[in-house]
Write an enzyme that holds these catalytic residues in place. Structure first.
Site: not given
Ligand code: NAP
Ligand code: GDD
Length: 299
Positions: A127, A129, A151, A155
């Site tokens: 990520t 992050e 987190y 990661k």
């Molecule tokens: P998400 O919607 O939060 O999905 C996370 C998945 O992990 C869900 O299926 C969840 O199951 C499962 N999980 C959580 N704890 C578990 C456990 N103990 N054992 C087995 N499964 C478990 O995340 P996403 O947005 O699809 O992201 C996919 C991956 O990419 C994550 O690893 C995230 O950290 C990473 N990532 C995401 C982004 C982004 O912007 N979306 C960017 C960079 C990296 P439940 O449905 O039961 O909760």
């Molecule tokens: N969630 C959330 N809720 N975020 C907020 C809010 C709020 O009410 N107000 C402001 N933010 C700001 C957070 O502080 C952060 O700076 C930004 O919005 C994005 O927050 P999120 O959407 O929660 O995503 P993230 O960037 O912290 O993390 C996501 O992206 C990562 C990749 O850069 C997640 O998907 C991570 O799993 C992933 O690794």
């Protein structure tokens, strides 16, 4: 040649569901690992109309034996490890649990691969992050990491253990360093979906305002269905490697809110309140990815 098969760990999440659809369309046999919950969480698979086309196996990242069992049953060619405690805010409330699941969970899978079949290809959901509050204005594969949450620290461990298993045991293991990516299937607690959901409720008269935290944070937001294709491409190369996937554009949470309310004909200033409750102890202020390597090598 028989069709390939893949396990998606975290198939119930945003990326897991889109990747399952993508792989099914490519002719893969798809196995999906989900954790047992008191109420099943298959709505995304149902939304995409693929619930009946995937083989679901219960297992948990904190239970190594359940992962071994799942890999033995399905004999996959590829494993996409997408499961995590993925909400950065919650990682400050559950730092140890996040380390167990998001960090050590990765090693449990890699150990299972090493013992069962080291030829299985492995994708690690790394990520942006990881960069945390690095001072650079744009981040690529060579930018130093400076994680800013439990987190991101978990990661970072996952990132390195993936590289270590690649270099020690020759496992085809790749880190996809994906910047934020969103979609209608995004979890409601993440800021884009939280805002779009609130705008819809406000338009329908169900709510009048939304509370947010840090409005100044900037993110490089992409579209999830396109990013899962990049995951697959990484595992189709001749050599395993790590890649940044991003859009190269950074926008603030404020801009996002402004635009979302504008589309519904509303002025965001009349509906958005800032609440301490949603401020993190430490936040990442600026993310913008340089995707040059992926563009050159993955197309
Ligand atoms: P998400 O919607 O939060 O999905 C996370 C998945 O992990 C869900 O299926 C969840 O199951 C499962 N999980 C959580 N704890 C578990 C456990 N103990 N054992 C087995 N499964 C478990 O995340 P996403 O947005 O699809 O992201 C996919 C991956 O990419 C994550 O690893 C995230 O950290 C990473 N990532 C995401 C982004 C982004 O912007 N979306 C960017 C960079 C990296 P439940 O449905 O039961 O909760
Ligand atoms: N969630 C959330 N809720 N975020 C907020 C809010 C709020 O009410 N107000 C402001 N933010 C700001 C957070 O502080 C952060 O700076 C930004 O919005 C994005 O927050 P999120 O959407 O929660 O995503 P993230 O960037 O912290 O993390 C996501 O992206 C990562 C990749 O850069 C997640 O998907 C991570 O799993 C992933 O690794």
């Amino acid at each position: 040649m028989p069709n390939k098969s893949a396990i998606i760990i975290g198939i119930t999440g945003q990326d897991g569901a889109y990747l399952a659809k993508f792989l099914l369309d490519k002719g893969y046999e798809v196995f999906g690992i989900f954790r047992r919950l008191s109420t099943p969480n298959f709505w995304r698979l149902q939304y995409l109309g693929i619930f009946d086309r995937v083989n679901l196996i219960p297992a948990d990242l904190i239970d190594g034996t359940s992962l071994v069992e799942a890999i033995k049953i399905s004999e996959p060619d590829e494993i996409y490890h997408l499961a995590a405690q993925s909400f950065v805010g919650a990682s400050f409330e559950q730092p140890v649990g996040t380390g167990e699941i998001t960090g050590l969970g990765t090693t449990r899978i890699l150990e299972a691969i090493r013992h069962i079949n080291p030829k299985i290809k492995f994708y690690q959901a790394s990520t942006s992050e990881l960069y945390g509050n690095n001072k650079s204005g744009i981040q690529n594969e060579d930018t130093p990491f400076r994680p800013a949450s439990p987190y991101a620290a978990a990661k970072l461990y996952g990132y390195w253990i993936t590289k270590i298993y690649r270099e020690s045991y020759g496992i085809f293991a790749c880190n996809g360093i994906l910047f934020n990516h969103e979609s209608p299937l995004r979890g409601l607690e993440f800021v884009t979906r939280k805002i779009s959901n609130a705008v819809a409720k406000i338009v329908l008269g169900m709510e009048s305002s939304i509370e947010l935290g840090n409005l100044e944070a900037k993110r490089d937001w992409g579209y999830a269905p396109e990013y899962v294709e990049a995951m697959w491409l990484m595992l189709q190369q001749d050599e395993p490697d790590d890649y940044v996937i991003a859009t190269n554009e950074a926008h603030s949470v404020k801009e996002f809110a402004q635009k979302a309310f504008e589309i519904a004909g509303l002025n965001w200033k009349n509906h958005v309140k800032v609440s301490q409750k949603f401020l993190r102890p430490l936040d990442v202020n600026f993310l913008r990815g340089d995707y040059s390597k992926a563009k050159e090598k993955l197309g």
